[in-house]
Design a protein around this motif. Structure first.
Motif, PDB file in Angstrom:
ATOM      1  N   ALA A 162       0.814  -1.221   0.000  1.00 41.97           N
ATOM      2  CA  ALA A 162       0.000   0.000   0.000  1.00 41.97           C
ATOM      3  C   ALA A 162       0.844   1.266   0.000  1.00 41.97           C
ATOM      4  O   ALA A 162       0.312   2.370  -0.123  1.00 41.97           O
ATOM      5  CB  ALA A 162      -0.924   0.000   1.221  1.00 41.97           C
ATOM      6  N   GLY A 163       2.149   1.110   0.146  1.00 34.47           N
ATOM      7  CA  GLY A 163       3.013   2.280   0.234  1.00 34.47           C
ATOM      8  C   GLY A 163       2.722   3.100   1.478  1.00 34.47           C
ATOM      9  O   GLY A 163       2.907   4.323   1.495  1.00 34.47           O
ATOM     10  N   ALA A 164       2.261   2.421   2.531  1.00 32.52           N
ATOM     11  CA  ALA A 164       1.893   3.103   3.773  1.00 32.52           C
ATOM     12  C   ALA A 164       3.093   3.231   4.706  1.00 32.52           C
ATOM     13  O   ALA A 164       4.117   2.568   4.527  1.00 32.52           O
ATOM     14  CB  ALA A 164       0.764   2.346   4.471  1.00 32.52           C
ATOM     15  N   ARG A 165       2.930   4.075   5.708  1.00 29.35           N
ATOM     16  CA  ARG A 165       4.002   4.289   6.685  1.00 29.35           C
ATOM     17  C   ARG A 165       3.863   3.386   7.903  1.00 29.35           C
ATOM     18  O   ARG A 165       4.766   3.321   8.732  1.00 29.35           O
ATOM     19  CB  ARG A 165       3.995   5.748   7.143  1.00 29.35           C
ATOM     20  N   GLY A 166       2.719   2.736   8.023  1.00 33.89           N
ATOM     21  CA  GLY A 166       2.479   1.889   9.179  1.00 33.89           C
ATOM     22  C   GLY A 166       1.005   1.580   9.305  1.00 33.89           C
ATOM     23  O   GLY A 166       0.273   1.588   8.312  1.00 33.89           O
ATOM     24  N   VAL A 167       0.559   1.328  10.542  1.00 30.84           N
ATOM     25  CA  VAL A 167      -0.837   0.964  10.766  1.00 30.84           C
ATOM     26  C   VAL A 167      -1.408   1.713  11.966  1.00 30.84           C
ATOM     27  O   VAL A 167      -0.673   2.173  12.846  1.00 30.84           O
ATOM     28  CB  VAL A 167      -1.005  -0.552  11.014  1.00 30.84           C
ATOM     29  N   VAL A 168      -2.725   1.797  11.984  1.00 27.11           N
ATOM     30  CA  VAL A 168      -3.450   2.289  13.151  1.00 27.11           C
ATOM     31  C   VAL A 168      -4.394   1.173  13.582  1.00 27.11           C
ATOM     32  O   VAL A 168      -5.008   0.510  12.749  1.00 27.11           O
ATOM     33  CB  VAL A 168      -4.207   3.606  12.847  1.00 27.11           C
ATOM     34  N   VAL A 169      -4.476   0.956  14.897  1.00 26.48           N
ATOM     35  CA  VAL A 169      -5.280  -0.127  15.460  1.00 26.48           C
ATOM     36  C   VAL A 169      -6.216   0.435  16.522  1.00 26.48           C
ATOM     37  O   VAL A 169      -5.807   1.267  17.337  1.00 26.48           O
ATOM     38  CB  VAL A 169      -4.389  -1.204  16.130  1.00 26.48           C
ATOM     39  N   GLY A 170      -7.454  -0.030  16.525  1.00 28.39           N
ATOM     40  CA  GLY A 170      -8.370   0.322  17.605  1.00 28.39           C
ATOM     41  C   GLY A 170      -8.101  -0.596  18.785  1.00 28.39           C
ATOM     42  O   GLY A 170      -8.317  -1.807  18.694  1.00 28.39           O
ATOM     43  N   LEU A 171      -7.607  -0.043  19.880  1.00 31.01           N
ATOM     44  CA  LEU A 171      -7.231  -0.829  21.057  1.00 31.01           C
ATOM     45  C   LEU A 171      -8.319  -0.694  22.119  1.00 31.01           C
ATOM     46  O   LEU A 171      -8.517   0.380  22.678  1.00 31.01           O
ATOM     47  CB  LEU A 171      -5.883  -0.342  21.588  1.00 31.01           C
ATOM     48  N   SER A 172      -9.013  -1.789  22.392  1.00 35.73           N
ATOM     49  CA  SER A 172     -10.199  -1.733  23.252  1.00 35.73           C
ATOM     50  C   SER A 172      -9.956  -2.132  24.698  1.00 35.73           C
ATOM     51  O   SER A 172     -10.781  -1.862  25.569  1.00 35.73           O
ATOM     52  CB  SER A 172     -11.282  -2.652  22.676  1.00 35.73           C
ATOM     53  N   GLY A 173      -8.847  -2.823  24.946  1.00 37.35           N
ATOM     54  CA  GLY A 173      -8.638  -3.395  26.271  1.00 37.35           C
ATOM     55  C   GLY A 173      -8.995  -4.864  26.301  1.00 37.35           C
ATOM     56  O   GLY A 173      -8.890  -5.524  27.336  1.00 37.35           O
ATOM     57  N   GLY A 174      -9.404  -5.406  25.126  1.00 28.02           N
ATOM     58  CA  GLY A 174      -9.729  -6.821  25.002  1.00 28.02           C
ATOM     59  C   GLY A 174      -8.593  -7.601  24.367  1.00 28.02           C
ATOM     60  O   GLY A 174      -7.613  -7.028  23.881  1.00 28.02           O
ATOM     61  N   VAL A 175      -8.744  -8.916  24.318  1.00 32.02           N
ATOM     62  CA  VAL A 175      -7.649  -9.781  23.881  1.00 32.02           C
ATOM     63  C   VAL A 175      -7.361  -9.676  22.386  1.00 32.02           C
ATOM     64  O   VAL A 175      -6.192  -9.692  21.972  1.00 32.02           O
ATOM     65  CB  VAL A 175      -7.920 -11.250  24.290  1.00 32.02           C
TER      66      VAL A 175
END
Length: 249
Positions: free
Chosen positions: A20-33
């Motif tokens: 994708a030619g991206a610089r990295g990722v973003v993740v939704g962190l919920s506090g779950g496993v």
């Protein structure tokens, strides 16, 4: 097995970002496993190229928020806490048919607001959105279309829920996160197993057999009623559309 699995997923994450030619990722962190495992795998794959978003609203468990913040700090991942309570309240005021008792519709709205926030960060920072869905929930359609299902790729989408939990233990995810009762956290008292009508241990055993065994055989082997197995098979068929692109006439 653990090493091979992690190596495969880490390689997959790196490939998707590079393609994708991206610089990295973003993740939704919920506090779950699930989100903790995805965050850990992305960190292994990309190092500093990971941003975690913790997105509470007024009904979000403060314990989950605290666990997510603590985990992000432990992983040394850059994170932001984005409270979208005011945004959600504006939707409530703007929608003429809004009903506080419509738990599913309201929960899906929250999931879709979170998706918008994730993609804003992705657009601004030239990142991909890494999804946190697992194979069990994808097959059962247990996600919000264009909500938590609105992502660029799914690092653990090939793993059943019980496999994700095993992987979490191997990765050193905190015990209190692993042992939490699974929940999307969209309303108070919501539990995944309560909505699915079966515990993940039994569900995954059914899903592993569903393509190769009859309902009667599965029921006997897993220890569920034939009606319950039939219901799972029916739900998989009904929810298949959620994983597909919209059909064109």
């Amino acid at each position: 097995m653990f090493y091979v699995q992690v190596k495969r997923i880490v390689k997959f994450i790196r490939r998707k970002v590079k393609e994708a030619g991206a610089r990295g990722v973003v993740v939704g962190l919920s506090g779950g496993v699930d989100s903790a495992v995805v965050t850990a795998l992305c960190k292994m794959a990309l190092g500093k190229g990971v941003i975690a978003l913790i997105m509470p609203e007024s009904e979000t468990s403060q314990e989950d928020v605290a666990d997510a913040v603590e985990f992000a700090k432990k992983m040394k991942v850059r994170y932001y806490v984005v409270d979208f309570s005011r945004v959600y309240n504006e939707f409530k005021r703007a929608i003429p048919i809004f009903n506080e008792k419509a738990l599913v519709a309201n929960g899906n709205l929250k999931a879709r607001i979170r998706m918008c926030i994730l993609y804003y960060f992705a657009n601004r920072k030239k990142l991909l959105v890494a999804g946190t869905g697992n194979r069990s929930e994808l097959l059962m359609g247990y996600f919000t279309r264009y909500g938590d299902g609105g992502v660029d790729f799914l690092p653990i989408g090939g793993l059943y829920k019980t496999d994700v939990v095993k992987l979490a233990r191997e990765l050193g995810i905190p015990k209190k996160i692993i042992e939490k009762k699974p929940s999307p956290g969209l309303w108070k008292g919501q539990t995944a197993e309560g909505e699915l009508g079966v515990e993940y241990g039994k569900l995954d055993e059914v899903l592993r057999r569903i393509e190769f065994r009859s309902d009667s055989e599965i029921a006997e082997e897993v220890g569920l009623s034939k009606a319950r197995v039939r219901g799972i098979r029916k739900r998989i068929k009904l929810m298949k559309f959620k994983c597909e692109m919209p059909e064109v006439a």
